[in-house]
Design an enzyme around this catalytic site. Structure first.
Site, PDB file in Angstrom:
ATOM      1  N   HIS A  25       5.913  70.942  44.600  1.00  0.00           N
ATOM      2  CA  HIS A  25       6.471  69.821  45.380  1.00  0.00           C
ATOM      3  C   HIS A  25       5.868  69.730  46.783  1.00  0.00           C
ATOM      4  CE1 HIS A  25      10.318  67.167  45.215  1.00  0.00           C
ATOM      5  NE2 HIS A  25       9.394  66.594  45.939  1.00  0.00           N
ATOM      6  N   TYR A  50      15.713  66.625  42.680  1.00  0.00           N
ATOM      7  CA  TYR A  50      16.422  65.351  42.679  1.00  0.00           C
ATOM      8  C   TYR A  50      17.805  65.478  42.060  1.00  0.00           C
ATOM      9  CZ  TYR A  50      11.684  63.590  43.656  1.00  0.00           C
ATOM     10  OH  TYR A  50      10.433  63.374  44.185  1.00  0.00           O
TER      11      TYR A  50
HETATM   12  N1  LIG Z   1       6.516  64.283  46.069  1.00  0.00           N
HETATM   13  C1  LIG Z   1       7.308  63.939  47.043  1.00  0.00           C
HETATM   14  O1  LIG Z   1       7.479  64.642  48.038  1.00  0.00           O
HETATM   15  C2  LIG Z   1       8.032  62.622  46.943  1.00  0.00           C
HETATM   16  C3  LIG Z   1       8.649  62.067  48.068  1.00  0.00           C
HETATM   17  C4  LIG Z   1       9.265  60.828  47.920  1.00  0.00           C
HETATM   18  C5  LIG Z   1       9.282  60.204  46.692  1.00  0.00           C
HETATM   19  N2  LIG Z   1       8.703  60.788  45.602  1.00  0.00           N
HETATM   20  C6  LIG Z   1       8.716  60.141  44.261  1.00  0.00           C
HETATM   21  O2  LIG Z   1       8.269  58.801  44.396  1.00  0.00           O
HETATM   22  C7  LIG Z   1       9.283  57.914  43.931  1.00  0.00           C
HETATM   23  C8  LIG Z   1       9.247  56.607  44.701  1.00  0.00           C
HETATM   24  O3  LIG Z   1       9.453  56.813  46.080  1.00  0.00           O
HETATM   25  P1  LIG Z   1      10.855  56.464  46.826  1.00  0.00           P
HETATM   26  O4  LIG Z   1      11.977  56.520  45.859  1.00  0.00           O
HETATM   27  O5  LIG Z   1      10.903  57.349  48.017  1.00  0.00           O
HETATM   28  O6  LIG Z   1      10.629  54.997  47.374  1.00  0.00           O
HETATM   29  P2  LIG Z   1      10.135  53.599  46.792  1.00  0.00           P
HETATM   30  O7  LIG Z   1       9.835  53.671  45.359  1.00  0.00           O
HETATM   31  O8  LIG Z   1       9.094  53.101  47.727  1.00  0.00           O
HETATM   32  O9  LIG Z   1      11.416  52.685  47.013  1.00  0.00           O
HETATM   33  C9  LIG Z   1      12.621  52.892  46.322  1.00  0.00           C
HETATM   34  C10 LIG Z   1      13.720  52.044  46.966  1.00  0.00           C
HETATM   35  O10 LIG Z   1      13.364  50.658  46.900  1.00  0.00           O
HETATM   36  C11 LIG Z   1      14.338  49.935  46.151  1.00  0.00           C
HETATM   37  N3  LIG Z   1      13.562  49.005  45.295  1.00  0.00           N
HETATM   38  C12 LIG Z   1      12.792  49.318  44.229  1.00  0.00           C
HETATM   39  N4  LIG Z   1      12.181  48.219  43.734  1.00  0.00           N
HETATM   40  C13 LIG Z   1      12.600  47.184  44.501  1.00  0.00           C
HETATM   41  C14 LIG Z   1      12.320  45.796  44.483  1.00  0.00           C
HETATM   42  N5  LIG Z   1      11.525  45.240  43.577  1.00  0.00           N
HETATM   43  N6  LIG Z   1      12.909  45.019  45.442  1.00  0.00           N
HETATM   44  C15 LIG Z   1      13.733  45.562  46.368  1.00  0.00           C
HETATM   45  N7  LIG Z   1      14.025  46.877  46.437  1.00  0.00           N
HETATM   46  C16 LIG Z   1      13.460  47.684  45.500  1.00  0.00           C
HETATM   47  C17 LIG Z   1      15.146  50.949  45.371  1.00  0.00           C
HETATM   48  O11 LIG Z   1      16.495  50.571  45.281  1.00  0.00           O
HETATM   49  P3  LIG Z   1      17.282  50.461  43.856  1.00  0.00           P
HETATM   50  O12 LIG Z   1      17.109  51.739  43.134  1.00  0.00           O
HETATM   51  O13 LIG Z   1      18.682  50.194  44.291  1.00  0.00           O
HETATM   52  O14 LIG Z   1      16.646  49.300  43.148  1.00  0.00           O
HETATM   53  C18 LIG Z   1      15.040  52.181  46.279  1.00  0.00           C
HETATM   54  O15 LIG Z   1      16.038  52.122  47.274  1.00  0.00           O
HETATM   55  C19 LIG Z   1      10.561  58.738  44.115  1.00  0.00           C
HETATM   56  O16 LIG Z   1      11.659  58.185  43.430  1.00  0.00           O
HETATM   57  C20 LIG Z   1      10.094  60.072  43.625  1.00  0.00           C
HETATM   58  O17 LIG Z   1      10.034  60.090  42.218  1.00  0.00           O
HETATM   59  C21 LIG Z   1       8.061  61.981  45.709  1.00  0.00           C
END
Ligand SMILES: NC(=O)c1ccc[n+]([C@@H]2O[C@H](COP(=O)([O-])OP(=O)(O)OC[C@H]3O[C@@H](n4cnc5c(N)ncnc54)[C@H](OP(=O)(O)O)[C@@H]3O)[C@@H](O)[C@H]2O)c1
Length: 281
Positions: A115, A57
């Site tokens: 990962h 990240y």
């Molecule tokens: N292991 C893997 O391969 C893998 C893959 C993907 C993700 N991950 C992990 O999982 C975490 C979460 O997944 P993700 O970041 O892909 O997606 P997510 O948590 O489903 O969504 C994040 C997005 O939603 C927005 N958001 C968050 N809360 C909100 C709310 N209450 N209302 C409206 N919009 C909102 C955020 O924007 P703002 O920041 O602008 O609020 C961001 O753009 C990642 O950050 C990472 O740590 C791991």
């Protein structure tokens, strides 16, 4: 005073909070850095003590931003980081882990994840994790994006049953894992970390979910997260770099869903009727 969030017991017996903060896309842009650091700090104030990150990240930038946010308050935090598959060997993993520890400004990673599976054989990755554990650099290890077949081969690998978690894509619109992976993990008490729990924000635009949430006095994000938190052995790690959204997301814990609510969500987002390949983002 920070509230204490509910926890689940890992296979090792350690407690892990059921709600964490994701950090993908953090630490990438200088103009957002202060806001992101403030959001992580606000999260800790709210009791969101689980932080999920990775060497990938922001090319280490997310770990550096976290270091600033957690300086002086490492105790009681549960820090998860991930190693790239090409660094998951006996030779490369110690360097990767050391670099993550340095960027994070901590002495031990609580849970270190592969990962995704690459070219390095799982047996070698497990040995590398075991060495780091013996040296006190990591407390526990786990994996990410491993499907049931890979989990089974890991399980049969010497030392492989020490796996504590599989972090996979899981949300209301991505329920495929309920067919096979989730029962497999549940049977062995391996924790399921649900990433992209609001489908990177896209799920919130779903009209049925918005209506469901409105009728129950919650927001769509709280409904989507509440659905995950209602499940045994599941940890949700929504990402936000904004304090107000963090408070909203943590509010999911104050709006528990009833069995009738869960049935209503099953009608809107039906569970799988057969096996499908593991979805990834
Ligand atoms: N292991 C893997 O391969 C893998 C893959 C993907 C993700 N991950 C992990 O999982 C975490 C979460 O997944 P993700 O970041 O892909 O997606 P997510 O948590 O489903 O969504 C994040 C997005 O939603 C927005 N958001 C968050 N809360 C909100 C709310 N209450 N209302 C409206 N919009 C909102 C955020 O924007 P703002 O920041 O602008 O609020 C961001 O753009 C990642 O950050 C990472 O740590 C791991």
């Amino acid at each position: 005073m920070a509230a204490t969030l509910p926890t689940i017991a890992l296979r090792s017996g350690a407690a892990m909070p059921v709600l964490g903060l994701g950090t993908w896309r953090m630490g990438e842009r200088r103009d957002r850095r202060e806001r992101e650091i403030a959001a992580v700090k606000a999260g800790i104030d709210l009791g969101v003590t689980l932080i999920d990150t990775a060497e990938m990240y922001g090319d280490g930038g997310a770990e550096e931003a976290i270091a600033e946010a957690i300086a002086g308050r490492r105790d009681n935090l549960f820090i998860v980081s991930k190693v790239y598959p090409h660094n998951a060997s006996r030779r490369a993993m110690p360097r990767s882990c050391e670099a993550s520890l340095r960027r994070l400004g901590i002495a031990t990673i609580d849970l270190y994840l592969l990962h995704w599976q690459g070219e390095v054989p799982l047996v070698e990755t497990v040995q590398a994790f075991e060495t780091l554990q013996r040296e006190g650099k990591i407390r526990h290890w786990g994996v990410s994006n491993l499907d049931p077949e890979l989990m089974q081969s890991l399980w049969e690998t010497p030392g492989g049953a020490a796996v504590q978690a599989d972090q996979v894509l899981y949300n209301l619109g991505r329920r495929g894992i309920e067919w096979d992976l989730q029962p497999w993990l549940r049977e062995r008490r391996v924790a399921l970390m649900a990433y992209s729990p609001i489908e990177q924000g896209r799920l919130l635009r779903q009209r049925g979910l918005a209506e469901f949430a409105r009728q129950r006095g919650m927001t769509p994000a709280q409904a989507a997260l509440g659905w995950l938190l209602a499940q045994d052995g599941v940890i949700a790690i929504p990402k936000t770099g904004r304090r107000a959204r963090l408070e909203e997301n943590a509010g999911a814990l104050s709006h528990p869903l009833s069995p009738d609510d869960l049935l209503a969500l099953d009608r809107l987002f039906p569970p799988p009727e057969g096996a499908s390949p593991l979805a990834m983002i």
